[in-house]
Enzyme design. Structure first.
Site, PDB file in Angstrom:
ATOM      1  N   HIS A 209      39.799  31.319  31.001  1.00 56.98           N
ATOM      2  CA  HIS A 209      40.441  30.223  31.741  1.00 56.98           C
ATOM      3  C   HIS A 209      41.790  30.568  32.353  1.00 56.98           C
ATOM      4  O   HIS A 209      42.393  29.727  33.022  1.00 56.98           O
ATOM      5  CB  HIS A 209      40.608  29.003  30.831  1.00 56.98           C
ATOM      6  CG  HIS A 209      41.623  29.215  29.756  1.00 56.98           C
ATOM      7  ND1 HIS A 209      41.304  29.818  28.574  1.00 56.98           N
ATOM      8  CD2 HIS A 209      42.935  28.943  29.708  1.00 56.98           C
ATOM      9  CE1 HIS A 209      42.388  29.897  27.834  1.00 56.98           C
ATOM     10  NE2 HIS A 209      43.393  29.389  28.493  1.00 56.98           N
TER      11      HIS A 209
HETATM   12  C1  UD1 Z   1      46.469  25.184  29.311  1.00 57.03           C
HETATM   13  C2  UD1 Z   1      47.614  26.102  28.884  1.00 57.03           C
HETATM   14  C3  UD1 Z   1      47.035  27.404  28.379  1.00 57.03           C
HETATM   15  C4  UD1 Z   1      46.000  27.186  27.313  1.00 57.03           C
HETATM   16  C5  UD1 Z   1      44.919  26.267  27.875  1.00 57.03           C
HETATM   17  C6  UD1 Z   1      43.826  26.019  26.853  1.00 57.03           C
HETATM   18  C7  UD1 Z   1      49.641  25.827  30.252  1.00 57.03           C
HETATM   19  C8  UD1 Z   1      50.538  26.527  31.195  1.00 57.03           C
HETATM   20  N1  UD1 Z   1      48.472  26.421  29.997  1.00 57.03           N
HETATM   21  O1  UD1 Z   1      45.852  25.779  30.432  1.00 57.03           O
HETATM   22  O2  UD1 Z   1      48.088  28.180  27.826  1.00 57.03           O
HETATM   23  O3  UD1 Z   1      45.436  28.408  26.927  1.00 57.03           O
HETATM   24  O4  UD1 Z   1      45.548  25.050  28.240  1.00 57.03           O
HETATM   25  O5  UD1 Z   1      42.881  25.145  27.308  1.00 57.03           O
HETATM   26  O6  UD1 Z   1      50.002  24.801  29.737  1.00 57.03           O
HETATM   27  N2  UD1 Z   1      41.289  19.808  32.752  1.00 57.03           N
HETATM   28  C9  UD1 Z   1      40.339  18.837  32.571  1.00 57.03           C
HETATM   29  N3  UD1 Z   1      40.373  18.135  31.392  1.00 57.03           N
HETATM   30  C10 UD1 Z   1      41.312  18.346  30.438  1.00 57.03           C
HETATM   31  C11 UD1 Z   1      42.266  19.343  30.655  1.00 57.03           C
HETATM   32  C12 UD1 Z   1      42.255  20.073  31.817  1.00 57.03           C
HETATM   33  O7  UD1 Z   1      39.494  18.594  33.395  1.00 57.03           O
HETATM   34  O8  UD1 Z   1      41.277  17.671  29.399  1.00 57.03           O
HETATM   35  C13 UD1 Z   1      41.247  20.586  34.010  1.00 57.03           C
HETATM   36  C14 UD1 Z   1      42.007  19.874  35.078  1.00 57.03           C
HETATM   37  O9  UD1 Z   1      41.384  20.099  36.284  1.00 57.03           O
HETATM   38  C15 UD1 Z   1      43.354  20.574  35.056  1.00 57.03           C
HETATM   39  C16 UD1 Z   1      42.919  21.997  34.743  1.00 57.03           C
HETATM   40  O10 UD1 Z   1      41.848  21.843  33.824  1.00 57.03           O
HETATM   41  O11 UD1 Z   1      44.045  20.446  36.247  1.00 57.03           O
HETATM   42  C17 UD1 Z   1      43.982  22.864  34.158  1.00 57.03           C
HETATM   43  O12 UD1 Z   1      44.602  22.221  33.039  1.00 57.03           O
HETATM   44  P1  UD1 Z   1      46.092  22.631  32.613  1.00 57.03           P
HETATM   45  O13 UD1 Z   1      46.504  21.823  31.455  1.00 57.03           O
HETATM   46  O14 UD1 Z   1      46.961  22.643  33.807  1.00 57.03           O
HETATM   47  O15 UD1 Z   1      46.000  24.148  32.213  1.00 57.03           O
HETATM   48  P2  UD1 Z   1      44.910  24.936  31.396  1.00 57.03           P
HETATM   49  O16 UD1 Z   1      44.268  25.879  32.337  1.00 57.03           O
HETATM   50  O17 UD1 Z   1      44.052  24.007  30.615  1.00 57.03           O
END
Ligand code: UD1
Length: 399
Positions: A209
């Protein structure tokens, strides 16, 4: 001593398994410490958030901020004023933040502005790659923190090199391994292997991811190509993060034959899955540590790691995103050429959370005095050390 008031922050998936044992350890000292749990809403899906509260037997958050997705900056910007209101209303003595996600930094920044003490769990880890958002979050949170709770000696050395005063550092060990040891037996009741019709050690498990890997069509394509080659030798199970699933759709990339894409798993099913894998392939930080603790061979699809101990003492190997390297390393493991024993680096012993609470209580003796003029008092100044003292101290820790 009066009660110490702690406010715990969680936001994203990798926070939950770190916070669960801390909440339990604080609960064991409830005559001395009170606690509140705030969820920032960075992750919000059932599969990315809610399932962990049941799996880890965590209490539901006392306060949940509905911040939802958007750009990372937009999300942090929404978290901050809401968290500020909570701190003003609750007036905790400490805010505990864990790990390196965006919520960690957003809440640390707000706490520092309000002069509330910050304890950072998993402090001092460095990948030395500033293209990773987590690296920036780690550096800045550690600069803001009053108490830096580290998992390993390399983390202490990083902090000292950055000029963090030694009195602020407490090496407590790896809190995620507390959870691993506590939950392993319950994970054995998971039916995930039967549901996926898998036999122990006859499959590989993959997670992916990181923006650097999944947001660029070429690098995602290269990695999937390599995984496809591995999948010709044994099935690869891929619980895919929502971000990765979205990018695969967007770039028109399909999972290769033999790779089974499934929804993200809860803690217990996931633990049961990868602890029985022949091989783990990942770009996660936590999984590098968890595979070390269990002796599962791990290939990390990155060029750097903030957890070097997993390579020095464990079963982890960095293979980047180059198919030849990934497939070559996987074949070595699959051909039986490499095997690892479970390793427990120093203080990865299941008691890190108790040491965290102990460190917090020990540093809370003068809290009433410190905050009696909270609004006007300047932030605590560390005693200045001379250059000589500093050199001596750094020399000592590097031995
Ligand atoms: C975040 C953490 C990363 C961790 C990862 C584990 C940061 C910088 N990164 O990355 O260190 O390893 O979480 O999962 O904080 N989304 C959903 N549902 C959710 C959560 C996320 O659909 O419940 C999707 C959304 O489109 C969102 C994208 O995932 O925009 C990215 O989520 P985000 O929290 O920005 O970062 P992660 O890639 O999850």
């Amino acid at each position: 001593m009066s009660m110490v008031k702690i406010l715990n922050v969680v936001g994203a998936r990798p926070n939950f398994m770190k916070m669960a044992p801390i909440i339990a350890a604080i609960g064991r000292r409830s005559d001395e410490v009170s606690q509140t749990l705030v969820h920032t809403g960075q992750h919000y899906d059932e599969a990315m958030s809610s399932v962990f509260f049941g799996d880890l037997r965590m209490p539901k958050p006392d306060i949940s901020l509905e911040t939802r997705s958007g750009t990372p900056t937009g999300q942090m910007a929404r978290i901050m004023p809401l968290f500020e209101e909570i701190l003003i209303a609750r007036q905790p003595d400490w805010v505990i933040v864990v790990g390196d996600v965006n919520s960690t930094l957003a809440c640390a920044l707000v706490a520092s502005r309000l002069n509330v003490r910050i304890a950072h769990v998993e402090a001092g880890l460095r990948s030395f790659d500033r293209a990773m958002p987590e690296e920036i979050n780690r550096l800045l949170t550690d600069q803001l923190a009053d108490l830096l709770l580290t998992p390993s000696a390399d983390a202490d050395a990083n902090l000292l090199r950055e000029g963090v005063p030694i009195e602020r550092i407490a090496r407590v060990g790896n809190v995620m391994i507390d959870t691993l040891f506590q939950q392993l037996e319950r994970a054995r009741n998971s039916t995930v292997l039967d549901e996926l019709e898998l036999r122990p050690r006859e499959f590989a498990a993959l997670t992916l991811h990181r923006p650097a890997n999944v947001d660029d069509p070429e690098s995602l394509g290269r990695i999937l190509y390599a995984i496809g080659a591995i999948a010709r030798e044994l099935p690869v199970i891929f619980p895919a993060h929502p971000r990765t699933q979205a990018r695969m759709r967007e770039f028109g990339l399909n999972a290769p034959a033999g790779v089974r894409v499934i929804a993200p798993l809860g803690y217990l099913d996931f633990l049961q899955l990868w602890s029985n894998a022949r091989l783990a392939l990942t770009d996660s930080g936590g999984l590098q540590e968890e595979t070390t603790a269990l002796g599962v061979p791990c290939l990390t699809l990155r060029e750097s790691t903030e957890r070097p101990i997993t390579i020095e003492q464990g079963s982890n190997r960095l293979v980047g995103s180059d198919p030849a390297r990934i497939v070559g390393a996987a074949r070595e493991i699959l051909s039986g050429g490499v095997s690892y024993a479970a390793r427990a680096p120093e203080l990865w012993d299941g008691h890190a959370a108790d040491r965290i609470v102990e460190a917090l209580i020990a540093r809370s003796n003068h809290i009433g005095q410190k905050y009696s003029h909270r609004a006007t008092e300047p932030r605590r100044q560390e005693k200045k050390e001379t250059e000589g003292q500093r050199d001596q101290r750094n020399g000592e820790t590097e031995r």
